[in-house]
Design a protein around this motif. Structure first.
Motif, PDB file in Angstrom:
ATOM      1  N   ILE A 186       2.540 -36.305  30.492  1.00 17.29           N
ATOM      2  CA  ILE A 186       0.823 -36.686  31.184  1.00 17.29           C
ATOM      3  C   ILE A 186       0.545 -35.496  30.989  1.00 17.29           C
ATOM      4  N   TYR A 187       0.743 -34.014  31.890  1.00 17.59           N
ATOM      5  CA  TYR A 187      -0.320 -33.308  31.724  1.00 17.59           C
ATOM      6  C   TYR A 187      -0.459 -32.617  30.020  1.00 17.59           C
ATOM      7  N   GLN A 188       0.776 -32.474  29.270  1.00 16.66           N
ATOM      8  CA  GLN A 188       0.133 -32.335  28.338  1.00 16.66           C
ATOM      9  C   GLN A 188      -0.118 -33.317  27.040  1.00 16.66           C
ATOM     10  N   GLY A 189      -0.064 -34.145  27.285  1.00 19.25           N
ATOM     11  CA  GLY A 189      -1.054 -35.718  26.945  1.00 19.25           C
ATOM     12  C   GLY A 189      -2.394 -35.244  27.157  1.00 19.25           C
ATOM     13  N   TRP A 190      -2.507 -34.654  28.391  1.00 18.98           N
ATOM     14  CA  TRP A 190      -4.220 -34.521  28.361  1.00 18.98           C
ATOM     15  C   TRP A 190      -4.447 -33.231  27.631  1.00 18.98           C
ATOM     16  N   TYR A 191      -3.528 -32.071  27.959  1.00 17.53           N
ATOM     17  CA  TYR A 191      -3.824 -31.231  27.295  1.00 17.53           C
ATOM     18  C   TYR A 191      -5.030 -31.472  26.051  1.00 17.53           C
ATOM     19  N   GLU A 192      -3.561 -32.081  24.639  1.00 17.69           N
ATOM     20  CA  GLU A 192      -3.905 -32.093  23.281  1.00 17.69           C
ATOM     21  C   GLU A 192      -5.364 -33.218  23.697  1.00 17.69           C
ATOM     22  N   VAL A 193      -5.671 -33.907  24.341  1.00 14.38           N
ATOM     23  CA  VAL A 193      -7.360 -34.544  24.443  1.00 14.38           C
ATOM     24  C   VAL A 193      -7.884 -33.186  24.164  1.00 14.38           C
ATOM     25  N   LEU A 194      -7.765 -32.480  25.758  1.00  8.88           N
ATOM     26  CA  LEU A 194      -8.702 -31.197  26.039  1.00  8.88           C
ATOM     27  C   LEU A 194      -9.086 -30.667  24.740  1.00  8.88           C
ATOM     28  N   ARG A 195      -8.335 -29.880  24.106  1.00  5.55           N
ATOM     29  CA  ARG A 195      -8.656 -29.095  23.788  1.00  5.55           C
ATOM     30  C   ARG A 195      -9.326 -29.009  22.646  1.00  5.55           C
ATOM     31  N   THR A 196      -9.319 -30.786  22.390  1.00  2.00           N
ATOM     32  CA  THR A 196     -10.554 -31.561  21.456  1.00  2.00           C
ATOM     33  C   THR A 196     -11.982 -31.034  22.234  1.00  2.00           C
ATOM     34  N   GLY A 197     -11.771 -30.926  23.130  1.00  3.13           N
ATOM     35  CA  GLY A 197     -13.737 -30.685  23.428  1.00  3.13           C
ATOM     36  C   GLY A 197     -13.981 -31.741  24.348  1.00  3.13           C
ATOM     37  N   THR A 198     -13.134 -32.765  24.560  1.00  3.38           N
ATOM     38  CA  THR A 198     -13.356 -34.220  25.655  1.00  3.38           C
ATOM     39  C   THR A 198     -12.245 -34.392  26.209  1.00  3.38           C
ATOM     40  N   PHE A 199     -12.396 -35.351  27.511  1.00  4.61           N
ATOM     41  CA  PHE A 199     -12.017 -35.449  28.313  1.00  4.61           C
ATOM     42  C   PHE A 199     -11.725 -36.913  28.028  1.00  4.61           C
ATOM     43  N   PRO A 200      -9.947 -36.905  28.385  1.00  2.00           N
ATOM     44  CA  PRO A 200      -9.361 -38.131  27.978  1.00  2.00           C
ATOM     45  C   PRO A 200     -10.179 -38.934  28.400  1.00  2.00           C
ATOM     46  N   GLN A 201     -11.308 -39.955  28.530  1.00  2.00           N
ATOM     47  CA  GLN A 201     -12.315 -41.025  29.208  1.00  2.00           C
ATOM     48  C   GLN A 201     -11.608 -42.415  29.011  1.00  2.00           C
ATOM     49  N   ALA A 221      -9.747 -29.921  33.934  1.00  2.00           N
ATOM     50  CA  ALA A 221      -9.597 -29.630  32.921  1.00  2.00           C
ATOM     51  C   ALA A 221      -8.770 -28.132  32.267  1.00  2.00           C
ATOM     52  N   LEU A 222      -9.331 -27.475  33.399  1.00  2.00           N
ATOM     53  CA  LEU A 222      -8.937 -25.869  33.311  1.00  2.00           C
ATOM     54  C   LEU A 222      -7.653 -25.033  34.031  1.00  2.00           C
ATOM     55  N   ALA A 223      -6.982 -26.014  34.926  1.00  2.00           N
ATOM     56  CA  ALA A 223      -5.980 -26.030  34.994  1.00  2.00           C
ATOM     57  C   ALA A 223      -4.375 -26.526  34.436  1.00  2.00           C
ATOM     58  N   ILE A 224      -5.267 -28.068  33.801  1.00  2.00           N
ATOM     59  CA  ILE A 224      -4.612 -27.966  32.816  1.00  2.00           C
ATOM     60  C   ILE A 224      -4.189 -27.729  31.217  1.00  2.00           C
ATOM     61  N   PHE A 266       0.787 -18.307  25.330  1.00  2.00           N
ATOM     62  CA  PHE A 266       0.866 -19.212  24.576  1.00  2.00           C
ATOM     63  C   PHE A 266       2.346 -18.684  23.820  1.00  2.00           C
ATOM     64  N   TRP A 267       2.980 -17.501  23.908  1.00  2.00           N
ATOM     65  CA  TRP A 267       3.967 -17.758  23.789  1.00  2.00           C
ATOM     66  C   TRP A 267       5.629 -18.903  24.291  1.00  2.00           C
ATOM     67  N   LEU A 268       5.074 -19.233  25.065  1.00  2.00           N
ATOM     68  CA  LEU A 268       5.917 -20.499  25.878  1.00  2.00           C
ATOM     69  C   LEU A 268       5.840 -22.068  25.205  1.00  2.00           C
ATOM     70  N   ASP A 269       6.308 -22.734  25.530  1.00  2.00           N
ATOM     71  CA  ASP A 269       6.153 -24.422  25.490  1.00  2.00           C
ATOM     72  C   ASP A 269       4.863 -24.935  26.440  1.00  2.00           C
ATOM     73  N   TYR A 270       4.683 -25.839  26.435  1.00  2.00           N
ATOM     74  CA  TYR A 270       3.526 -26.246  27.413  1.00  2.00           C
ATOM     75  C   TYR A 270       4.226 -25.574  29.026  1.00  2.00           C
ATOM     76  N   ALA A 271       5.491 -27.053  29.135  1.00  2.00           N
ATOM     77  CA  ALA A 271       5.965 -26.885  30.801  1.00  2.00           C
ATOM     78  C   ALA A 271       6.332 -26.025  31.267  1.00  2.00           C
ATOM     79  N   SER A 272       6.631 -24.941  30.580  1.00  2.00           N
ATOM     80  CA  SER A 272       7.671 -23.235  30.524  1.00  2.00           C
ATOM     81  C   SER A 272       6.390 -23.072  31.383  1.00  2.00           C
ATOM     82  N   ALA A 273       4.775 -22.905  30.496  1.00  2.00           N
ATOM     83  CA  ALA A 273       4.211 -22.022  30.493  1.00  2.00           C
ATOM     84  C   ALA A 273       3.547 -22.907  31.953  1.00  2.00           C
ATOM     85  N   PHE A 274       3.201 -23.670  32.164  1.00  2.00           N
ATOM     86  CA  PHE A 274       3.066 -24.642  33.340  1.00  2.00           C
ATOM     87  C   PHE A 274       3.543 -23.977  34.511  1.00  2.00           C
ATOM     88  N   PHE A 275       4.542 -24.262  35.067  1.00  2.00           N
ATOM     89  CA  PHE A 275       5.960 -23.538  35.562  1.00  2.00           C
ATOM     90  C   PHE A 275       5.446 -22.459  36.058  1.00  2.00           C
TER      91      PHE A 275
END
Length: 411
Positions: free
Chosen positions: A46-61, A73-76, A83-92
């Motif tokens: 879920i979070y990584q999916g939102w991340y992919e949308v948010l990085r385009t400059g829009t919310f997952p509306q 959005a800042l937390a996600i 950037f050197w870690l995969d998304y989940a590892s960086a989040f943890f």
């Protein structure tokens, strides 16, 4: 001797924190498997999916599971910092860092006059009671902002106001930290910060406030207080369903809307009680700000249509701030929140299948957890009322009493 004892106490605190946090990291990184469903899937899916949308400059509306205010959005997006870690590892790692930040804040406040290291101990002991869920949700980041806001409240009201506004735009509930704020500067700072941030998000990213509709349409989640009605009713022929709905496991079927409305009514009553307390309160002490915030968040958590396990992170953080003040009398409510956290990890994730099935074990766990939260709420509200509204006026000094007796009454 006292210095040596303090050093041993600090060493024990840091040692316990380190051991328990390493254990949490081992679980979220799946070196060891925690019982029950995988709590990290929200991050990787879920979070990584939102991340992919948010990085385009829009919310997952278009995604009804996006139910958070714009600053979320800042937390996600924050794992992009590592950037050197995969998304989940960086989040943890960032969740772990937020956990450490709370400990450092509470430890920094502990030695001050009128303060105590008890708050750091409550945080150290309380967080691991919830299991790896703490590091698999962004609530620990929001809690770090809330703890910083409350600890800044007495000396730096403008800082408190700004942090509270930022926290509220992360996940709404930190707005309750202002319930006992008396300084106008705190309110002005909060309003200005919220307006500026909301305006920036509204202009820069489409769909910043779509979450308001999604939150309105939520039902009764299976772990909530109101859900107990349907857990029991299923044993007497209620023919509703338990389904994944709006991102959580909810009851759907006859009378669900009635129970959801009743939950909203209870929340309204809680808000009314807080307003009454605010108008009646006469005695504000250094710990009143934290105590009132603790009571407010307890009330809104307990009466909510949804009580997700990560909500307990908020309560542990606020309980820790209360315990940080020597004058606070929230000892029993704090202890009950810690017990509720221990039961929470049993109902989710360990035995969540039993909760979903509404069997004897699942219902017992929910009655116990939610009962502890209700009791904590009632006791905390009583303590706050007695300490600020019903507290007796301080007895006059002997000389003052003598002068009072000698002063003739007007004829």
């Amino acid at each position: 001797m006292e210095t040596t004892g303090a050093r041993w106490s600090l060493a024990g605190l840091l040692g316990l924190w380190a051991v328990t946090r390493v254990a949490l990291l081992l679980f979220v990184f799946k070196v060891y498997v925690f019982p029950g469903p995988d709590v990290t899937s929200d991050v990787s899916a879920i979070y990584q999916g939102w991340y992919e949308v948010l990085r385009t400059g829009t919310f997952p509306q278009e995604d009804v599971t996006w139910q958070y205010p714009p600053a979320a959005a800042l937390a996600i997006l924050s794992p992009a910092l590592l950037f050197w870690l995969d998304y989940a590892s960086a989040f943890f790692v960032l969740a772990f860092t937020a956990d450490l930040a709370v400990l450092l804040l509470l430890h920094y406040a502990g030695p001050r006059p009128g303060h105590s290291l008890r708050g750091a101990w409550v945080w150290t002991v309380g967080v691991p009671l919830l299991g790896p869920t703490v590091y698999a949700r962004y609530d620990v980041m929001v809690t770090a902002v809330a703890v910083a806001a409350l600890l800044a409240g007495a000396r730096h009201p403008r800082v408190m106001g700004a942090l509270t506004a930022f926290g509220a735009l992360l996940k709404v509930w930190p707005v309750l930290l202002l319930v006992a704020a008396r300084r106008r500067s705190a309110w002005v700072s909060a309003i200005v910060t919220a307006a500026l941030l909301a305006g920036l998000f509204g202009l820069a990213m489409p769909g910043a406030f779509a979450f308001l509709t999604f939150q309105r349409d939520r039902g009764t989640e299976v772990e909530s207080l109101g859900a107990l009605v349907f857990h029991v009713a299923r044993h007497f022929g209620w023919d509703g369903q338990v389904l994944l709905n709006y991102g959580s496991v909810e009851f759907l079927g006859p009378y669900v809307d009635v129970v959801s409305t009743a939950a909203l009514a209870l929340t309204g009553l809680a808000f009314g009680w807080l307003l009454l307390w605010r108008f009646r309160a006469k005695r504000f002490l250094p710990h009143t700000l934290a105590d009132a915030a603790f009571v407010a968040v307890l009330m809104f958590t307990t009466t909510s249509r949804v009580i997700s396990p990560q909500y307990l992170v908020w309560l542990i953080g606020l309980a820790a701030v209360c315990a940080c003040f020597r004058g606070s009398r929230m000892g029993w409510p704090v202890a009950l929140v810690l017990l509720a956290s221990l039961v929470t990890v049993l109902e989710f994730p360990v035995w969540f299948a039993h909760v979903v099935a509404s069997d004897t074990l699942g219902i017992t766990l929910l009655f116990l957890r939610n009962g502890l939260l209700v009791l904590a709420t009632l006791l905390a509200a009583r303590v706050l009322w007695r300490g600020t509204v019903s507290a007796a006026a301080p007895a006059p000094l002997p000389a003052q009493a003598a002068r009072t007796r000698e002063t003739p009454l007007p004829s």
